[in-house]
Write an enzyme that holds these catalytic residues in place. Structure first.
Site: not given
Ligand code: CAA
Length: 296
Positions: A122, A143, A155, A194
């Site tokens: 990242s 990424h 990315e 990032n």
């Molecule tokens: N596999 C399959 N399904 C998954 C899963 C996984 N690993 N994780 C979550 N889910 C599913 C859940 O089963 C749930 O399904 P339903 O809605 O049908 O029940 C759904 O996704 C939502 O999950 P949760 O209810 O547990 O939680 P949530 O509503 O908060 O969603 C999330 C989780 C999709 C992660 C959401 O919160 C989100 O989009 N968060 C932001 C994530 C983000 O910004 N990621 C980027 C981070 S930065 C990065 O990664 C770059 C870096 O280099 C640092």
């Protein structure tokens, strides 16, 4: 470059397990999944099984699809076995430049001249990683975002010596994985996402440290005020405090700019082992991956 049939994923952690899963489940590739300890591989495979069962229970895929995706993933502790015969290697190891450079040097011993070496880094320079290999033209940034199973973006980053054909291989793989891509034309730390996200997460930690607001209110403010799906402190826990700290440190070093200085609280929490969801505790308590209560 030859068409992709087999992909190697190096690292079975938070990102690697998800990348291996998407490669097998969505793209239908044969996948070798490497890590350095059996317990890390076992944990990665358990996370893949859990995620596949979520998709099955939501009827996104059938039980048969899940079983065949799982059968396409071959865990191994042997780097040669992991890499030899793959058209695409995706490195998803810890965000530590020394460790990654050492891994790239060793991978170069087994990868063929036409193997594309992609890094899920990242923030670490793709040009630097390419310099550790025999064919820097084959080294490219790929990424993913956490969780790779759900986040739709990849990315792509060009290093100084990355070839057009290496970029084309990543576009082919991303399309097979049903992901959208953006191209980062220059090898710049943090690429696009990032560069914007990490200073924002760090600033949220400063707000906690300065006692300006409680973590729940900071998260609530950003979720409701900016429509983020998760507040910045929960996202910090989700991404990993150690990963975010490492990225801030790379920014400080590469840009030679104090504006990326990580907060003392972030540094101290990492020293204390409060790494977020993966360690069970960060700004929130994470007794299981789906539940979180604040700790600060
Ligand atoms: N596999 C399959 N399904 C998954 C899963 C996984 N690993 N994780 C979550 N889910 C599913 C859940 O089963 C749930 O399904 P339903 O809605 O049908 O029940 C759904 O996704 C939502 O999950 P949760 O209810 O547990 O939680 P949530 O509503 O908060 O969603 C999330 C989780 C999709 C992660 C959401 O919160 C989100 O989009 N968060 C932001 C994530 C983000 O910004 N990621 C980027 C981070 S930065 C990065 O990664 C770059 C870096 O280099 C640092």
């Amino acid at each position: 470059m030859p068409p992709i049939k087999r992909v190697s994923v190096l690292g079975a952690g938070l990102m690697g397990h998800g990348i291996a899963q998407v490669s097998a489940q969505t793209a239908g590739y044969e996948v070798t999944l490497l890590d350095v300890k059996q317990e890390f591989l076992d944990r990665g495979m358990t996370m893949i099984k859990d995620s596949l069962s979520k998709f099955v229970s939501k009827k996104t895929i059938t039980k048969d699809d899940a079983e065949s995706a799982l059968a396409r993933i071959h865990p191994t502790l042997d780097l040669k076995e992991a890499v030899a015969g793959s058209q695409l290697v995706i490195e998803a190891s810890t965000e530590d430049p020394k460790l990654k450079l050492d891994l790239y040097r060793r991978v170069a011993d087994y990868a063929g001249p036409e193997t594309t070496l992609a890094s899920n880094t990242s923030s670490i320079s793709i040009t630097l990683l390419g310099g550790a290999t025999k064919n820097p033209a084959n080294v490219v940034g790929m990424h993913f975002f956490n969780p790779p199973q759900l986040m739709p973006l990849i990315e792509i980053t060009r290093g100084r010596r990355t070839s057009d054909s290496a970029v084309a291989v990543i576009k082919e793989a991303a399309s097979a994985m049903k992901k959208e891509t953006v191209l980062c034309k220059k090898d710049s730390p943090g690429f696009i996402v990032n560069r914007i996200l990490v200073p924002a997460l760090n600033e949220a930690a400063f707000l906690v440290d300065e006692g300006v607001a409680d973590p729940e209110d900071i998260d609530k403010a950003i979720m409701l005020g900016l429509s983020w799906p998760m507040g910045p402190l929960k996202l910090l826990d989700y991404v990993g405090l150690d990963t975010t700290l490492n990225i801030s440190q790379v920014f400080m070093q590469e840009f030679q700019d104090d504006k990326y200085r990580p907060s003392l609280l972030l540094r101290q929490m990492v020293r204390a082992g409060f790494l977020g969801r993966k360690s069970g505790k960060g700004f929130y308590e994470w007794p299981s991956p789906s539940t979180a209560k604040t700790t600060t």
